[in-house]
Design a protein around this motif. Structure first.
Motif, mmCIF file in Angstrom:
data_model
loop_
_atom_site.group_PDB
_atom_site.id
_atom_site.type_symbol
_atom_site.label_atom_id
_atom_site.label_comp_id
_atom_site.label_asym_id
_atom_site.label_seq_id
_atom_site.Cartn_x
_atom_site.Cartn_y
_atom_site.Cartn_z
ATOM 1 N N UNK B 184 0.856 24.767 6.927
ATOM 2 C CA UNK B 184 0.808 23.357 6.543
ATOM 3 C C UNK B 184 -0.600 22.924 6.140
ATOM 4 N N UNK B 188 -1.720 21.009 2.849
ATOM 5 C CA UNK B 188 -2.420 19.738 2.921
ATOM 6 C C UNK B 188 -3.721 19.757 2.111
ATOM 7 N N UNK B 189 -4.424 20.870 2.223
ATOM 8 C CA UNK B 189 -5.684 21.005 1.479
ATOM 9 C C UNK B 189 -5.418 20.946 -0.028
ATOM 10 N N UNK B 192 -4.653 17.405 -1.079
ATOM 11 C CA UNK B 192 -5.788 16.496 -1.207
ATOM 12 C C UNK B 192 -6.481 16.712 -2.556
ATOM 13 N N UNK B 240 -0.199 15.830 13.886
ATOM 14 C CA UNK B 240 -1.539 15.338 13.533
ATOM 15 C C UNK B 240 -2.102 14.457 14.637
ATOM 16 N N UNK B 293 -5.810 28.409 13.254
ATOM 17 C CA UNK B 293 -5.692 28.889 11.871
ATOM 18 C C UNK B 293 -4.277 29.343 11.545
ATOM 19 N N UNK B 304 0.655 21.775 12.970
ATOM 20 C CA UNK B 304 -0.537 21.365 12.229
ATOM 21 C C UNK B 304 -1.750 21.852 13.012
#
Lengths: 91, 415
Positions: B184, B188-189, B192, B240, B293, B304
């Motif tokens: 995930x 997410x990276x 962004x 999160x 990680x 997450x």
């Protein structure tokens, strides 16, 4: 020997748009000082008033967060990969 | 029309104010932006009577939700049952226990329908025609469904190895579903970066300040459904960490605007052992969060490794006298079965995490047995069938013969 540092998008207005810049320093702290000399104002975005790296900014040395190394005292050499990465929101 | 209640965005770190735009990070210190309200104006408008006179949805607390006009997306969402769980209470050895049952949240069966209702209503207000998200599954389902209903284009990004139920429950709505080979956090990276390049409403990136506020409605509903009071203990799953901080904010806001008198409440956080960065920091009494990680857990919706609100979730737990726990995959499966067999509620893996951790917190005395407890159960078990499929037996198959049935029954009674 200069060390390449990856600059995140929000800070590139301070580096003339460059996504990687060359700087020097034996530790992360020294590197940040030299970075600020070359690109005035950049250190204040990365560190708070006390000089500590801001909570939502991560500095990685070879993929390892300096918070889990020696923080700003972390020693670096020219072959290291240094990146400055703002924390990513999400989830 | 500007809301007289929702005033601005505010940096959680330095307090700098920002206009109510599609932005989520403080330009000075990279701190997350949060919605700020005029609580004295809200106190003058909101009352128990006013709320009771409104439809039973999350929007009955609309003064405390961050949109300017009327909600346009997900207007009927929320107000899920608060179930008094007597049989589960007995099994756990506590006096008073409730399940906040978001397994039946409308329309996509998870608490994410709350956050998406706010995010997309706000996105429509701001004039976006395309919405997107990074998701561990439930958010993907909800964004896809609501975008379809609102006539918006949608792009949904998920880890490629998600449960098939979560994949199917996104595809059916005709969204652009993109599976990313990675965890995930890598999804997410990438998101962004995409959010910075395309002018879309990314619900958990540039719309995140609005989106996250939708979670408060769980806390509002719990307090109202308990008779305008807070449970002594609320157990919340953490991915999160956002949901936990928003339940905390919801309770604080109800005190601030005079709906519930000031009283003690503790908020506890639950994680899976295979991805427990927040729980680990709590147990180590640290503020620094070791990122995970490679999360390894069947609770994929909680996987997450770099929790954006982890630091604040730690703060909320510590400030309220809460605690944090984590449970293994077998404990998660056991808890899913326990909830199903005692209360007839089939939760997804995240709910197994919440119940499993609550059990540990009760056994360790962190939740005293004589104080009321609410478990926030956030998603439906039909979406994560793989997790329990091999642990619940198989149906007995017989010929349509009474004799066969009776011998089967006799064998079962003997056993």
């Amino acid at each position: 020997m200069p060390i390449p540092v990856t600059i995140p998008t929000p800070l590139r207005n301070l580096t003339g748009g460059a996504d990687t810049v060359q700087t020097e320093g034996a530790t992360i702290g020294a590197l940040l000082d030299n970075l600020d000399a070359a690109y005035p104002g950049i250190k204040a975005r990365i560190c708070d008033e006390s000089g500590a790296v801001r909570r939502f900014v991560n500095i990685y040395v070879n993929g390892e967060d300096i918070r889990f190394l020696e923080e700003k005292e972390t020693a670096i050499k020219e072959t290291d990969e240094i990146s400055i990465v703002p924390a990513i929101a999400g989830g | 029309m500007e809301s007289p209640f929702f005033t601005s965005l505010k940096c959680r770190e330095c307090g700098k104010l920002y206009p109510k735009k599609a932005t989520h990070i403080c330009e000075d210190d990279f701190g997350p932006l949060e919605c700020a309200y005029d609580y004295s104006a809200i106190s003058r408008s909101i009352s128990r009577e006013a709320i009771l006179s409104r439809p039973k949805s999350m929007w009955r607390y609309r003064e405390l939700l961050p949109i300017d006009g009327d909600p346009t997306v997900g207007v009927q969402n929320g107000f899920t049952p608060l179930v008094k769980a007597n049989r589960l209470a007995k099994a756990l050895g506590v006096d008073e226990l409730y399940i906040k049952n978001d397994t039946v949240n409308y329309p996509t069966l998870s608490f994410k329908d709350r956050v998406v209702s706010v995010a997309l209503s706000r996105a429509v207000e701001m004039g976006f025609d395309t919405v997107a998200c990074a998701s561990t599954g439930n958010l993907a389902n909800s964004v896809a469904a609501h975008a379809a209903a609102a006539g918006l284009k949608s792009y949904v990004f998920i880890p490629a190895d998600l449960e098939s139920g979560k994949v199917l429950n996104s595809l059916i709505y005709g969204t652009n579903l993109i599976g990313i080979t990675g965890a995930y956090d890598q999804v997410n990276r990438l998101c962004s970066e995409i959010a910075g390049k395309y002018g879309w409403a990314f619900v958990n990136v540039n719309i995140r300040p609005y989106y996250a506020e939708g979670s408060k409605s769980i806390g509002f509903e719990i307090a109202e459904q308990l008779g305008w009071k807070f449970p002594a203990h609320t157990v919340v799953p953490m991915a999160s960490g956002s949901l936990l901080t928003k339940v905390h904010k919801a309770y604080q806001e109800f005190i601030k605007v005079g709906l519930v008198p000031e009283s003690r409440f503790s908020i506890h956080g639950a994680q899976a052992a295979g991805c427990s960065p927040i729980s680990r920091a709590y147990k180590e009494n640290a503020n620094l969060i070791h990122f995970v990680k490679e999360p390894k857990t069947i609770a994929k919706s909680l996987a997450i490794g770099t929790p954006a609100d982890g630091y604040y979730a730690l703060g909320s737990m510590r400030e309220t006298g809460g605690a944090s726990e984590d449970v293994t995959d077998p404990e998660i499966v056991e808890a899913i079965k326990l909830l199903a067999e005692t209360e007839g509620i089939f939760t997804e893996t995240a709910g197994g995490v919440t119940l499993g951790c609550a059990k540990k917190l009760i056994e360790s005395g962190k939740i005293p047995r004589n104080e009321p407890v609410v478990l926030v159960i956030t998603g439906n078990g039909l979406k994560t069938q793989e997790a329990v499929m091999d642990h619940i037996g198989k149906p007995s198959v017989i010929k349509p013969s009474l004799r066969e049935f009776e011998s089967l029954l006799a064998a079962r009674t003997d056993a």
